[in-house]
Design a protein around this motif. Structure first.
Motif, PDB file in Angstrom:
ATOM      1  N   VAL A 125       9.400  13.058   3.276  1.00 21.42           N
ATOM      2  CA  VAL A 125      10.456  12.300   3.939  1.00 21.42           C
ATOM      3  C   VAL A 125       9.912  11.364   5.019  1.00 21.42           C
ATOM      4  O   VAL A 125      10.425  10.248   5.194  1.00 21.42           O
ATOM      5  CB  VAL A 125      11.529  13.247   4.525  1.00 21.42           C
ATOM      6  N   THR A 126       8.873  11.770   5.753  1.00 27.17           N
ATOM      7  CA  THR A 126       8.371  10.899   6.813  1.00 27.17           C
ATOM      8  C   THR A 126       7.770   9.630   6.230  1.00 27.17           C
ATOM      9  O   THR A 126       7.860   8.551   6.831  1.00 27.17           O
ATOM     10  CB  THR A 126       7.342  11.641   7.690  1.00 27.17           C
ATOM     11  N   THR A 127       7.180   9.726   5.048  1.00 25.35           N
ATOM     12  CA  THR A 127       6.681   8.534   4.353  1.00 25.35           C
ATOM     13  C   THR A 127       7.845   7.623   3.973  1.00 25.35           C
ATOM     14  O   THR A 127       7.775   6.398   4.139  1.00 25.35           O
ATOM     15  CB  THR A 127       5.891   8.936   3.105  1.00 25.35           C
ATOM     16  N   LEU A 128       8.923   8.206   3.463  1.00 24.10           N
ATOM     17  CA  LEU A 128      10.092   7.406   3.099  1.00 24.10           C
ATOM     18  C   LEU A 128      10.672   6.707   4.325  1.00 24.10           C
ATOM     19  O   LEU A 128      11.069   5.535   4.257  1.00 24.10           O
ATOM     20  CB  LEU A 128      11.153   8.290   2.452  1.00 24.10           C
ATOM     21  N   LEU A 129      10.714   7.400   5.442  1.00 25.33           N
ATOM     22  CA  LEU A 129      11.251   6.811   6.670  1.00 25.33           C
ATOM     23  C   LEU A 129      10.381   5.649   7.142  1.00 25.33           C
ATOM     24  O   LEU A 129      10.889   4.581   7.528  1.00 25.33           O
ATOM     25  CB  LEU A 129      11.361   7.870   7.765  1.00 25.33           C
ATOM     26  N   ALA A 130       9.063   5.833   7.118  1.00 24.46           N
ATOM     27  CA  ALA A 130       8.162   4.759   7.546  1.00 24.46           C
ATOM     28  C   ALA A 130       8.254   3.562   6.607  1.00 24.46           C
ATOM     29  O   ALA A 130       8.236   2.406   7.056  1.00 24.46           O
ATOM     30  CB  ALA A 130       6.729   5.285   7.616  1.00 24.46           C
ATOM     31  N   ASN A 131       8.348   3.830   5.307  1.00 25.51           N
ATOM     32  CA  ASN A 131       8.508   2.726   4.347  1.00 25.51           C
ATOM     33  C   ASN A 131       9.734   1.883   4.685  1.00 25.51           C
ATOM     34  O   ASN A 131       9.699   0.652   4.644  1.00 25.51           O
ATOM     35  CB  ASN A 131       8.664   3.276   2.921  1.00 25.51           C
ATOM     36  N   GLU A 132      10.819   2.571   5.006  1.00 28.07           N
ATOM     37  CA  GLU A 132      12.058   1.851   5.287  1.00 28.07           C
ATOM     38  C   GLU A 132      11.960   1.072   6.592  1.00 28.07           C
ATOM     39  O   GLU A 132      12.467  -0.050   6.693  1.00 28.07           O
ATOM     40  CB  GLU A 132      13.227   2.837   5.344  1.00 28.07           C
ATOM     41  N   ALA A 133      11.317   1.653   7.582  1.00 28.14           N
ATOM     42  CA  ALA A 133      11.143   0.947   8.851  1.00 28.14           C
ATOM     43  C   ALA A 133      10.358  -0.342   8.649  1.00 28.14           C
ATOM     44  O   ALA A 133      10.725  -1.410   9.169  1.00 28.14           O
ATOM     45  CB  ALA A 133      10.429   1.853   9.858  1.00 28.14           C
ATOM     46  N   ILE A 134       9.293  -0.264   7.893  1.00 31.83           N
ATOM     47  CA  ILE A 134       8.477  -1.452   7.622  1.00 31.83           C
ATOM     48  C   ILE A 134       9.278  -2.491   6.844  1.00 31.83           C
ATOM     49  O   ILE A 134       9.207  -3.693   7.118  1.00 31.83           O
ATOM     50  CB  ILE A 134       7.195  -1.046   6.867  1.00 31.83           C
ATOM     51  N   LYS A 135      10.080  -2.034   5.884  1.00 31.92           N
ATOM     52  CA  LYS A 135      10.891  -2.973   5.101  1.00 31.92           C
ATOM     53  C   LYS A 135      11.931  -3.670   5.978  1.00 31.92           C
ATOM     54  O   LYS A 135      12.149  -4.882   5.859  1.00 31.92           O
ATOM     55  CB  LYS A 135      11.580  -2.242   3.948  1.00 31.92           C
ATOM     56  N   TYR A 136      12.587  -2.926   6.856  1.00 33.83           N
ATOM     57  CA  TYR A 136      13.566  -3.543   7.752  1.00 33.83           C
ATOM     58  C   TYR A 136      12.917  -4.635   8.591  1.00 33.83           C
ATOM     59  O   TYR A 136      13.452  -5.734   8.736  1.00 33.83           O
ATOM     60  CB  TYR A 136      14.176  -2.486   8.675  1.00 33.83           C
ATOM     61  N   ILE A 137      11.755  -4.314   9.156  1.00 35.82           N
ATOM     62  CA  ILE A 137      11.065  -5.290  10.012  1.00 35.82           C
ATOM     63  C   ILE A 137      10.633  -6.495   9.188  1.00 35.82           C
ATOM     64  O   ILE A 137      10.803  -7.648   9.597  1.00 35.82           O
ATOM     65  CB  ILE A 137       9.857  -4.631  10.704  1.00 35.82           C
ATOM     66  N   GLU A 167       2.028   7.992   9.776  1.00 31.67           N
ATOM     67  CA  GLU A 167       3.146   7.126   9.387  1.00 31.67           C
ATOM     68  C   GLU A 167       3.580   6.242  10.556  1.00 31.67           C
ATOM     69  O   GLU A 167       3.936   5.071  10.363  1.00 31.67           O
ATOM     70  CB  GLU A 167       4.322   7.963   8.879  1.00 31.67           C
ATOM     71  N   VAL A 168       3.533   6.767  11.766  1.00 33.66           N
ATOM     72  CA  VAL A 168       3.781   5.941  12.950  1.00 33.66           C
ATOM     73  C   VAL A 168       2.756   4.819  13.008  1.00 33.66           C
ATOM     74  O   VAL A 168       3.080   3.653  13.285  1.00 33.66           O
ATOM     75  CB  VAL A 168       3.730   6.794  14.228  1.00 33.66           C
ATOM     76  N   GLY A 169       1.508   5.158  12.721  1.00 35.95           N
ATOM     77  CA  GLY A 169       0.451   4.151  12.723  1.00 35.95           C
ATOM     78  C   GLY A 169       0.690   3.049  11.709  1.00 35.95           C
ATOM     79  O   GLY A 169       0.375   1.877  11.971  1.00 35.95           O
ATOM     80  N   ARG A 170       1.244   3.391  10.554  1.00 35.67           N
ATOM     81  CA  ARG A 170       1.551   2.367   9.553  1.00 35.67           C
ATOM     82  C   ARG A 170       2.556   1.352  10.104  1.00 35.67           C
ATOM     83  O   ARG A 170       2.429   0.143   9.882  1.00 35.67           O
ATOM     84  CB  ARG A 170       2.121   3.010   8.289  1.00 35.67           C
ATOM     85  N   ILE A 171       3.562   1.842  10.820  1.00 32.84           N
ATOM     86  CA  ILE A 171       4.560   0.938  11.406  1.00 32.84           C
ATOM     87  C   ILE A 171       3.923   0.047  12.465  1.00 32.84           C
ATOM     88  O   ILE A 171       4.116  -1.177  12.472  1.00 32.84           O
ATOM     89  CB  ILE A 171       5.728   1.754  12.004  1.00 32.84           C
ATOM     90  N   ILE A 172       3.167   0.652  13.363  1.00 32.00           N
ATOM     91  CA  ILE A 172       2.522  -0.117  14.435  1.00 32.00           C
ATOM     92  C   ILE A 172       1.545  -1.132  13.850  1.00 32.00           C
ATOM     93  O   ILE A 172       1.490  -2.297  14.287  1.00 32.00           O
ATOM     94  CB  ILE A 172       1.805   0.825  15.413  1.00 32.00           C
ATOM     95  N   ASN A 173       0.796  -0.723  12.840  1.00 33.43           N
ATOM     96  CA  ASN A 173      -0.170  -1.639  12.219  1.00 33.43           C
ATOM     97  C   ASN A 173       0.533  -2.811  11.536  1.00 33.43           C
ATOM     98  O   ASN A 173       0.025  -3.944  11.548  1.00 33.43           O
ATOM     99  CB  ASN A 173      -1.039  -0.885  11.206  1.00 33.43           C
ATOM    100  N   PHE A 174       1.689  -2.553  10.944  1.00 31.12           N
ATOM    101  CA  PHE A 174       2.426  -3.652  10.312  1.00 31.12           C
ATOM    102  C   PHE A 174       2.925  -4.642  11.361  1.00 31.12           C
ATOM    103  O   PHE A 174       2.847  -5.863  11.166  1.00 31.12           O
ATOM    104  CB  PHE A 174       3.600  -3.126   9.488  1.00 31.12           C
ATOM    105  N   ILE A 175       3.433  -4.132  12.466  1.00 35.15           N
ATOM    106  CA  ILE A 175       3.887  -5.023  13.544  1.00 35.15           C
ATOM    107  C   ILE A 175       2.717  -5.853  14.063  1.00 35.15           C
ATOM    108  O   ILE A 175       2.860  -7.050  14.343  1.00 35.15           O
ATOM    109  CB  ILE A 175       4.538  -4.199  14.673  1.00 35.15           C
ATOM    110  N   GLU A 176       1.561  -5.225  14.144  1.00 33.19           N
ATOM    111  CA  GLU A 176       0.364  -5.967  14.577  1.00 33.19           C
ATOM    112  C   GLU A 176      -0.039  -6.994  13.522  1.00 33.19           C
ATOM    113  O   GLU A 176      -0.399  -8.138  13.850  1.00 33.19           O
ATOM    114  CB  GLU A 176      -0.776  -4.989  14.832  1.00 33.19           C
ATOM    115  N   GLN A 177       0.034  -6.606  12.254  1.00 29.96           N
ATOM    116  CA  GLN A 177      -0.363  -7.491  11.150  1.00 29.96           C
ATOM    117  C   GLN A 177       0.452  -8.780  11.135  1.00 29.96           C
ATOM    118  O   GLN A 177      -0.065  -9.858  10.822  1.00 29.96           O
ATOM    119  CB  GLN A 177      -0.184  -6.739   9.829  1.00 29.96           C
ATOM    120  N   ILE A 178       1.741  -8.692  11.494  1.00 29.66           N
ATOM    121  CA  ILE A 178       2.584  -9.890  11.474  1.00 29.66           C
ATOM    122  C   ILE A 178       2.564 -10.614  12.820  1.00 29.66           C
ATOM    123  O   ILE A 178       3.375 -11.518  13.060  1.00 29.66           O
ATOM    124  CB  ILE A 178       4.031  -9.555  11.059  1.00 29.66           C
TER     125      ILE A 178
END
Length: 761
Positions: free
Chosen positions: A221-233, A337-348
């Motif tokens: 579930v935490t992977t699903l949540l992170a996926n959705e957060a990244i998609k929203y952003i 999974e938190v790191g994936r979100i932060i890294n995506f924000i950094e990537q953009i």
């Protein structure tokens, strides 16, 4: 028309910063010119939506569940959290941050910037008591952070755990105005909005207000949540790159059930073999070196019921170490999974202009696993030795979809180092003292800095508002807004201000009639009369206590007898705060009955594909005799499947058709009772019934099956109530894990279900 009373509220409301946002009109005045022809007309773009100020930062709140101050490496713990640690090392660590000892009250205070009782969440909504401090309905006069930031031109997203919708509103009948999307969030993807959590491998998830299908890949579930957060952003920044967003990312980790892939738990193999006593010693040394605990702090005695590690037999130490390996893997996977979100924000290219707040815990670590922990159901009369033998034989199931784990209290106590006690103790730091991180490259220059000022969960919202340059509206959705009660921490951000005196100088904390009051460095603790505490607390901790927490960080030296006048001063201060914020009446015991839309009803009619969340299930199913009647059409003798199910592999019940026979399965206490009809079901319209008779103890049961009124099977057995705390109730299928091994989930009924009636009898 606004009444004189509301006009007075508008003019006298003490809003954060003394500023207010002018409300944009839904139909603003046209500012152009209308002519008879296009040539004579001057266009004017309507200013319907609020606009964020130029360069306004994004905001991300990351909220970790059920984790202690001494768990993560960011605050000296031994659970590796490199992504959270990175944010701390480039931001600020707050060492004196406090929560409400329980999840829902903390979240209510966090999202509104008010005290928990002030927004009607003295406890959980499903245990609501109908007085203003406890009814479980967030008032519209006290806006959420999402409502506030949306009025400041932000997109707003909530992911994961919400836990603030009253169960009576949590069905598909709504009303939906207190679901996340009704309280300011543009989108929601997470657990049922009233629920404390979900199974990590078979989660129940909602998208906005609709139930989400099961993930076909079976991901955590935490992977699903992170996926959705990244998609929203990603979607939001693709459509409106200049518009800021607010993301509330609230994980189910590390709330039970502790479940994670073995690739994560196996990373910790052998790393906790030294046990919880050594863990506490090592972590305290780390904390002192890191500066998040004062030099000279010493360890508190072991909590009652926690044994010395070295006194335990080898097989118990092996089992208990595995519990902690699973929990640590669970938290490390969450950090990834938190790191994936932060890294995506950094990537953009958005990270430097993003305020990230990491709330490491909504309360302290949970001490509900008791002496030996738990991960499989047990009979109530099972001995300690029988439970341990069962757990040791099944140790490889720990953390898998076939377990519902919560570690022993010894590990919860260790995760709360250097504090005493656990989640649920509002009068002890172990229940309320959590870790807090602020990361904001634009304004935080003291990277890795420490801040020691007293901080409470309702301070996060006003701090956010001030740091991003937003304003608190005087009116939102037509509701005049009442004062924000938290105190902004923005005054602590600049390096030269790190030692300024605290501004949040008084704060009460109360749940289940235990309470404490903090005032100017002193804290008085008032234990509950509730039996839950009498069973656990030694005699010395059952009396009123007084601590100077500026000098005694982890409450080892009770000064109540020495300073009785200070105790009275603080008792009077609590009384004043309690009257002010709806804390009274104190409740020493709580009715565990779910307060949902079916409360008080003796009959509930459900239709095909209906789903009820665990807190929406009619309460009489657990407490009374009841029947299940399915009116169905069966076209062929091959049609089969589940008619109604509740729960899953670890507990529940199911009425189903298989091989032409009617069957009922009852799963509780680690065993499953199966009953099958002695007669084959015909085709066409059928009335299929199970009658479950229970005595006053809910243990002696008699189950009888009927086909079109004919008795076709009966059986008496002794077993407790079926547990269905995370999977809910389904009509026509068994989503998640299967109640019985007699079929494979979801075992969708292939005939036609006209209705299923649940009725107390």
């Amino acid at each position: 028309m606004i009444s004189k009373k509301n006009l007075g509220l508008l003019s006298s409301a003490l809003l954060f910063g003394g500023t207010a946002v002018a409300q944009h009109s839904p139909t603003p005045a046209f500012e152009g010119k209308i002519g008879k022809t296009i040539a004579d007309t001057k266009e004017s773009l309507p200013r319907i939506n609020p606009q964020a100020s130029k360069g306004a930062p994004n905001v991300v709140w990351i909220h970790i569940d059920d984790i202690g101050y001494g768990a993560t490496t960011a605050f000296g713990g031994l659970i590796e959290t490199p992504n959270i640690e990175r944010l701390a090392n480039q931001g600020l660590r707050y060492t004196n941050y406090h929560t409400c000892a329980f999840s829902a009250p903390t979240r209510a205070a966090l999202l509104t910037g008010r005290n928990q009782h002030s927004v009607h969440f003295g406890f959980f909504a499903h245990n609501a008591y109908n007085t203003p401090g406890y009814d479980g309905y967030l008032p519209f006069e006290k806006a959420t952070v999402a409502e506030t930031l949306r009025e400041n031109g932000y997109n707003t997203f909530a992911i994961g755990k919400y836990h603030l919708t009253h169960p009576s509103d949590a069905t598909q009948a709504g009303p939906f105005n207190r679901w996340p999307t009704g309280r300011g969030f543009d989108h929601y993807f997470g657990f049922p909005p009233e629920a404390w959590g979900t199974d990590q491998w078979h989660p129940t998830l909602y998208r906005d207000t609709q139930r989400e299908p099961e993930d076909p890949q079976g991901r955590h579930v935490t992977t699903l949540l992170a996926n959705e957060a990244i998609k929203y952003i990603s979607d939001q920044k693709s459509a409106a790159p200049e518009k800021p967003f607010f993301l509330y990312f609230s994980t189910g980790a590390g709330h039970e059930p502790h479940q994670v892939a073995t690739e994560w738990s196996d990373k910790y193999k052998g790393k906790f073999d030294a046990g919880w006593d050594k863990y506490r010693e090592t972590v305290l040394q780390n904390q002192i070196k890191l500066g998040v605990v004062p030099a000279g702090t010493t360890l508190a005695p072991r909590n009652p019921g926690v044994k010395e590690w070295e006194s335990l037999p080898a097989n118990e130490r092996k089992l208990f170490a595995r519990f902690m390996e699973v929990y640590a893997g669970f938290i490390s996977q969450t950090d990834y999974e938190v790191g994936r979100i932060i890294n995506f924000i950094e990537q953009i290219g958005q990270l430097d202009n993003t305020l990230v707040v990491v709330l490491v815990g909504d309360n302290g670590a949970e001490g509900a696993g008791r002496e030996v922990g738990r991960f499989l159901p047990n009979a109530p009369d099972a001995t300690r030795e029988q439970i341990l033998d069962k757990y040791i034989k099944n140790i490889d199931l720990l953390g898998t979809e076939f377990s519902s784990a919560n570690y022993p209290d010894g590990w919860a106590a260790a995760a709360n180092t250097p504090f005493r006690y656990y989640k649920g103790y509002p009068h002890y730091e172990g229940g309320t003292h959590n870790a807090l991180i602020f990361f904001y490259p634009e304004k935080i220059k003291d990277q890795g800095g420490i801040r020691n000022q007293y901080t409470y969960v309702n301070d996060i919202l006003p701090t956010t508002i001030e740091l991003i340059g937003a304003k608190a509206p005087t009116v939102i959705n037509g509701y005049p807004q009442e004062p924000i009660e938290g105190v902004s921490l923005a005054y602590t951000i600049a390096p030269e201000n790190k030692n300024l005196p605290e501004r949040h100088t008084i704060q009460y904390n109360e749940t289940t009639s235990a309470y404490a009051i903090y005032k100017d460095g002193w804290k008085a603790a008032f234990p509950s009369k509730n039996d839950r505490y009498k069973r656990v607390l030694p005699e010395g901790d059952k009396k009123i206590q007084l601590y100077n927490v500026r000098e005694d960080f982890n409450e080892l030296h009770d000064l109540a007898d020495k300073y009785p006048d200070k105790v009275k001063e603080l008792a009077d201060a609590f009384d004043a705060e309690a009257w002010k914020y709806n804390v009274y009446p104190l409740k020493e015991t709580w009715d565990i009955q779910n307060k949902n839309v079916y409360n008080g009803k003796n009959q509930v009619v459900l239709y095909s594909d209906a789903y009820l969340t665990p807190f929406s299930i009619p309460y009489f199913v657990n407490t009374a005799s009841y029947s299940i009647v399915a009116d169905v059409d069966i076209p062929t003798i091959k049609d089969q499947g589940v008619l109604l199910s509740a729960g899953g592999y670890l507990g529940g019940f199911s009425l189903y058709v298989k091989g032409g026979k009617l069957a009922f399965a009852y799963n509780a206490e680690g065993r499953t009772i199966e009953l099958t009809s002695n007669k084959t079901i015909g085709t066409g319209k059928q009335k299929l019934k199970a009658e479950i008779q229970q005595d006053i103890t809910n243990r002696n049961k008699a189950v009888t099956l009927y086909i079109n009124g004919d008795k076709v099977a009966t059986q008496n057995f002794e077993i407790g109530s079926a547990r269905h705390s995370t999977e809910g109730l389904d009509v026509g299928r068994d989503v998640g894990t299967a109640v019985t091994v007699a079929y494979k989930a979801p075992f969708i009924f292939s005939g036609k279900i006209n209705r299923v009636t649940l009725e107390a009898i």
